[in-house]
Scaffold this motif. Structure first.
Motif, PDB file in Angstrom:
ATOM      1  N   LEU A  52      -1.736   9.461   2.770  1.00 23.57           N
ATOM      2  CA  LEU A  52      -3.046   9.598   2.076  1.00 23.57           C
ATOM      3  C   LEU A  52      -3.559  10.841   2.520  1.00 23.57           C
ATOM      4  CD1 LEU A  52      -4.825   6.112   3.385  1.00 23.57           C
ATOM      5  CD2 LEU A  52      -4.785   7.115   0.967  1.00 23.57           C
ATOM      6  N   THR A  53      -3.246  11.710   3.187  1.00 18.90           N
ATOM      7  CA  THR A  53      -3.775  13.209   3.228  1.00 18.90           C
ATOM      8  C   THR A  53      -3.290  14.090   2.427  1.00 18.90           C
ATOM      9  OG1 THR A  53      -1.695  13.696   4.756  1.00 18.90           O
ATOM     10  CG2 THR A  53      -3.464  12.799   5.865  1.00 18.90           C
ATOM     11  N   ALA A  54      -2.089  13.635   1.529  1.00 21.23           N
ATOM     12  CA  ALA A  54      -1.635  14.284   0.251  1.00 21.23           C
ATOM     13  C   ALA A  54      -2.491  14.425  -0.726  1.00 21.23           C
ATOM     14  CB  ALA A  54      -0.245  13.416  -0.062  1.00 21.23           C
ATOM     15  N   PHE A  55      -3.532  13.564  -0.919  1.00 23.27           N
ATOM     16  CA  PHE A  55      -4.489  13.383  -1.903  1.00 23.27           C
ATOM     17  C   PHE A  55      -5.614  14.263  -1.703  1.00 23.27           C
ATOM     18  CE2 PHE A  55      -2.156   9.505  -2.095  1.00 23.27           C
ATOM     19  CZ  PHE A  55      -1.384   9.478  -3.391  1.00 23.27           C
ATOM     20  N   GLY A  56      -6.062  14.873  -2.452  1.00 20.55           N
ATOM     21  CA  GLY A  56      -7.598  15.663  -2.404  1.00 20.55           C
ATOM     22  C   GLY A  56      -8.772  14.902  -1.806  1.00 20.55           C
TER      23      GLY A  56
ATOM     24  N   GLU B 157       9.723   0.465 -11.747  1.00 15.22           N
ATOM     25  CA  GLU B 157       8.466   1.192 -12.133  1.00 15.22           C
ATOM     26  C   GLU B 157       8.297   1.343 -13.615  1.00 15.22           C
ATOM     27  OE1 GLU B 157       8.291   5.075 -10.420  1.00 15.22           O
ATOM     28  OE2 GLU B 157       8.683   4.196  -8.454  1.00 15.22           O
ATOM     29  N   TRP B 158       6.849   1.412 -14.082  1.00 13.73           N
ATOM     30  CA  TRP B 158       6.678   1.790 -15.259  1.00 13.73           C
ATOM     31  C   TRP B 158       5.588   2.700 -15.550  1.00 13.73           C
ATOM     32  CZ3 TRP B 158       6.866  -3.057 -13.113  1.00 13.73           C
ATOM     33  CH2 TRP B 158       7.683  -4.132 -13.676  1.00 13.73           C
ATOM     34  N   ARG B 159       5.618   3.632 -16.464  1.00 15.70           N
ATOM     35  CA  ARG B 159       4.933   4.699 -16.705  1.00 15.70           C
ATOM     36  C   ARG B 159       4.482   4.515 -18.286  1.00 15.70           C
ATOM     37  NH1 ARG B 159       6.151   9.398 -13.014  1.00 15.70           N
ATOM     38  NH2 ARG B 159       7.091   8.129 -11.217  1.00 15.70           N
ATOM     39  N   ASP B 160       2.867   4.607 -18.178  1.00 16.55           N
ATOM     40  CA  ASP B 160       2.608   4.664 -19.754  1.00 16.55           C
ATOM     41  C   ASP B 160       2.378   3.345 -20.382  1.00 16.55           C
ATOM     42  OD1 ASP B 160       1.927   7.549 -19.512  1.00 16.55           O
ATOM     43  OD2 ASP B 160       3.914   7.962 -20.265  1.00 16.55           O
TER      44      ASP B 160
ATOM     45  N   ASN C  74       3.625  10.430  -6.784  1.00 13.95           N
ATOM     46  CA  ASN C  74       4.890  10.925  -7.421  1.00 13.95           C
ATOM     47  C   ASN C  74       4.187  11.324  -8.702  1.00 13.95           C
ATOM     48  OD1 ASN C  74       6.754  10.756  -5.661  1.00 13.95           O
ATOM     49  ND2 ASN C  74       7.377   8.759  -6.309  1.00 13.95           N
ATOM     50  N   LEU C  75       2.962  10.735  -9.137  1.00 10.78           N
ATOM     51  CA  LEU C  75       2.296  10.776 -10.464  1.00 10.78           C
ATOM     52  C   LEU C  75       1.489  12.375 -10.452  1.00 10.78           C
ATOM     53  CD1 LEU C  75       1.195   7.495 -11.407  1.00 10.78           C
ATOM     54  CD2 LEU C  75       2.643   8.631 -12.659  1.00 10.78           C
ATOM     55  N   GLY C  76       1.396  12.845  -9.289  1.00  9.96           N
ATOM     56  CA  GLY C  76       0.501  13.911  -9.177  1.00  9.96           C
ATOM     57  C   GLY C  76      -0.958  13.756  -9.200  1.00  9.96           C
ATOM     58  N   ILE C  77      -1.332  12.468  -8.797  1.00  6.54           N
ATOM     59  CA  ILE C  77      -2.675  12.029  -8.853  1.00  6.54           C
ATOM     60  C   ILE C  77      -3.524  13.109  -7.546  1.00  6.54           C
ATOM     61  CG2 ILE C  77      -4.247  10.046  -8.332  1.00  6.54           C
ATOM     62  CD1 ILE C  77      -2.145   8.551  -9.905  1.00  6.54           C
ATOM     63  N   SER C  78      -4.669  13.157  -7.707  1.00  8.88           N
ATOM     64  CA  SER C  78      -5.137  13.963  -6.482  1.00  8.88           C
ATOM     65  C   SER C  78      -6.399  13.308  -6.163  1.00  8.88           C
ATOM     66  CB  SER C  78      -5.631  15.425  -7.041  1.00  8.88           C
ATOM     67  OG  SER C  78      -6.496  15.616  -8.239  1.00  8.88           O
ATOM     68  N   THR C  79      -7.083  12.518  -6.851  1.00  4.85           N
ATOM     69  CA  THR C  79      -8.320  11.774  -6.487  1.00  4.85           C
ATOM     70  C   THR C  79      -7.864  10.250  -6.638  1.00  4.85           C
ATOM     71  OG1 THR C  79      -9.371  12.041  -8.403  1.00  4.85           O
ATOM     72  CG2 THR C  79     -10.008  13.429  -6.712  1.00  4.85           C
TER      73      THR C  79
ATOM     74  N   LEU D 103       0.962  -1.393   0.014  1.00  2.00           N
ATOM     75  CA  LEU D 103       0.024  -0.068  -0.077  1.00  2.00           C
ATOM     76  C   LEU D 103       0.730   1.296  -0.011  1.00  2.00           C
ATOM     77  CD1 LEU D 103      -2.705   1.673   0.217  1.00  2.00           C
ATOM     78  CD2 LEU D 103      -2.674   0.890   2.708  1.00  2.00           C
ATOM     79  N   LEU D 104       2.013   1.149   0.818  1.00  2.00           N
ATOM     80  CA  LEU D 104       2.769   2.296   0.862  1.00  2.00           C
ATOM     81  C   LEU D 104       3.493   2.442  -0.479  1.00  2.00           C
ATOM     82  CD1 LEU D 104       3.810   4.629   2.644  1.00  2.00           C
ATOM     83  CD2 LEU D 104       5.671   3.178   3.389  1.00  2.00           C
ATOM     84  N   ASP D 105       3.908   1.696  -0.943  1.00  2.00           N
ATOM     85  CA  ASP D 105       4.765   1.618  -2.501  1.00  2.00           C
ATOM     86  C   ASP D 105       3.781   2.196  -3.509  1.00  2.00           C
ATOM     87  OD1 ASP D 105       7.160   0.743  -1.103  1.00  2.00           O
ATOM     88  OD2 ASP D 105       6.795  -1.105  -2.253  1.00  2.00           O
ATOM     89  N   GLY D 106       2.393   1.715  -3.469  1.00  8.53           N
ATOM     90  CA  GLY D 106       1.553   2.239  -4.480  1.00  8.53           C
ATOM     91  C   GLY D 106       1.282   3.590  -4.294  1.00  8.53           C
ATOM     92  N   LEU D 107       0.956   4.153  -2.908  1.00  9.85           N
ATOM     93  CA  LEU D 107       0.664   5.495  -2.571  1.00  9.85           C
ATOM     94  C   LEU D 107       1.933   6.357  -3.094  1.00  9.85           C
ATOM     95  CD1 LEU D 107      -1.195   5.254   1.020  1.00  9.85           C
ATOM     96  CD2 LEU D 107      -2.059   5.651  -1.415  1.00  9.85           C
ATOM     97  N   ARG D 108       2.924   6.034  -2.901  1.00 10.65           N
ATOM     98  CA  ARG D 108       4.020   7.059  -3.244  1.00 10.65           C
ATOM     99  C   ARG D 108       4.138   7.091  -4.658  1.00 10.65           C
ATOM    100  NH1 ARG D 108       8.273   4.063   0.792  1.00 10.65           N
ATOM    101  NH2 ARG D 108       8.096   5.326   2.573  1.00 10.65           N
ATOM    102  N   LEU D 109       3.962   5.737  -5.432  1.00 11.53           N
ATOM    103  CA  LEU D 109       3.906   5.837  -6.989  1.00 11.53           C
ATOM    104  C   LEU D 109       2.910   6.779  -7.431  1.00 11.53           C
ATOM    105  CD1 LEU D 109       4.572   4.915  -9.820  1.00 11.53           C
ATOM    106  CD2 LEU D 109       2.765   3.145  -9.335  1.00 11.53           C
ATOM    107  N   ALA D 110       1.543   6.883  -6.635  1.00 10.18           N
ATOM    108  CA  ALA D 110       0.249   7.664  -7.163  1.00 10.18           C
ATOM    109  C   ALA D 110       0.778   9.277  -6.906  1.00 10.18           C
ATOM    110  CB  ALA D 110      -0.798   7.275  -6.512  1.00 10.18           C
TER     111      ALA D 110
END
Length: 195
Positions: free
Chosen positions: A141-145, A175-178, A101-106, A92-99
């Motif tokens: 999790l508080t970093a996300f809108g 990691e992979w992007r796109d 870093n991608l700038g995801i807000s929701t 969960l922590l690794d996934g949240l860090r990835l999200a």
């Protein structure tokens, strides 16, 4: 803009699989499977692999949009692992860090670890070995809108599970992007089958 070539192949495979399942003579039963998130959200699925005999494991995370299209993914090999709940919390922590870093807000997070999901939602009585990591997850999790964290069936988490298993088998972190790795494509196609 024209989607990348690999996305066309993924779409064709999904359509063909849908047709094949729809025209099958055998009745289909309701399956627990991956579901598309609300269009306002990006979905993050996380999972872990833990092998007590070796004392090691791996984490996997995959990020997809509301159409099921791959955005990013990661897996991390962990040479030293305490137990299964700790590995699930690290996933969960690794996934949240990835999200993050991608700038995801929701973000809509899914994990097939009921223990970790409950620890995130109600930390008051959680004192297990993974508590320190779940505390870090709640802070991130508080970093996300907007963020939701829910439990899902194992069948609905196959892509993240496939990443974790691949990481463990190869002792790799990446990691992979796109563009997803080739070995992940069958999982993504299966998840996009709607019949």
């Amino acid at each position: 803009s024209v989607p990348p070539q690999w996305r066309w192949a993924l779409s064709v495979l999904s359509i063909a699989s849908n047709h094949q399942r729809a025209s099958s003579l055998t009745p289909s039963f309701l399956e627990a499977k991956w579901s598309k998130p609300d269009p306002q959200f990006i979905k993050l699925n996380v999972d872990a692999a833990f092998f007590a005999d070796e004392g090691s494991g791996a984490t996997g995370a995959v990020v997809r949009d509301c159409t099921g299209a791959f955005i990013a993914g990661c897996y991390y090999y962990k040479q030293h692992a305490m137990d299964a709940p700790s590995m699930e919390a690290l996933a969960l922590l690794d996934g949240l860090r990835l999200a993050d870093n991608l700038g995801i807000s929701t973000i809509a997070v899914e994990s097939d670890s009921l223990e970790i999901v409950q620890a995130i939602l109600d930390p008051s009585d959680y004192r297990a070995s993974a508590a320190v990591v779940t505390d870090d997850c709640r802070k991130l999790l508080t970093a996300f809108g907007r963020a939701t964290v829910v439990h899902c069936a194992r069948e609905g988490n196959a892509a993240a599970h496939g990443l974790a298993r691949a990481s463990y088998r190869g002792n790799f972190s990446r990691e992979w992007r796109d563009k997803p790795p080739d070995f992940l494509l069958p999982f993504l196609v299966t998840d996009m089958i709607i019949v």
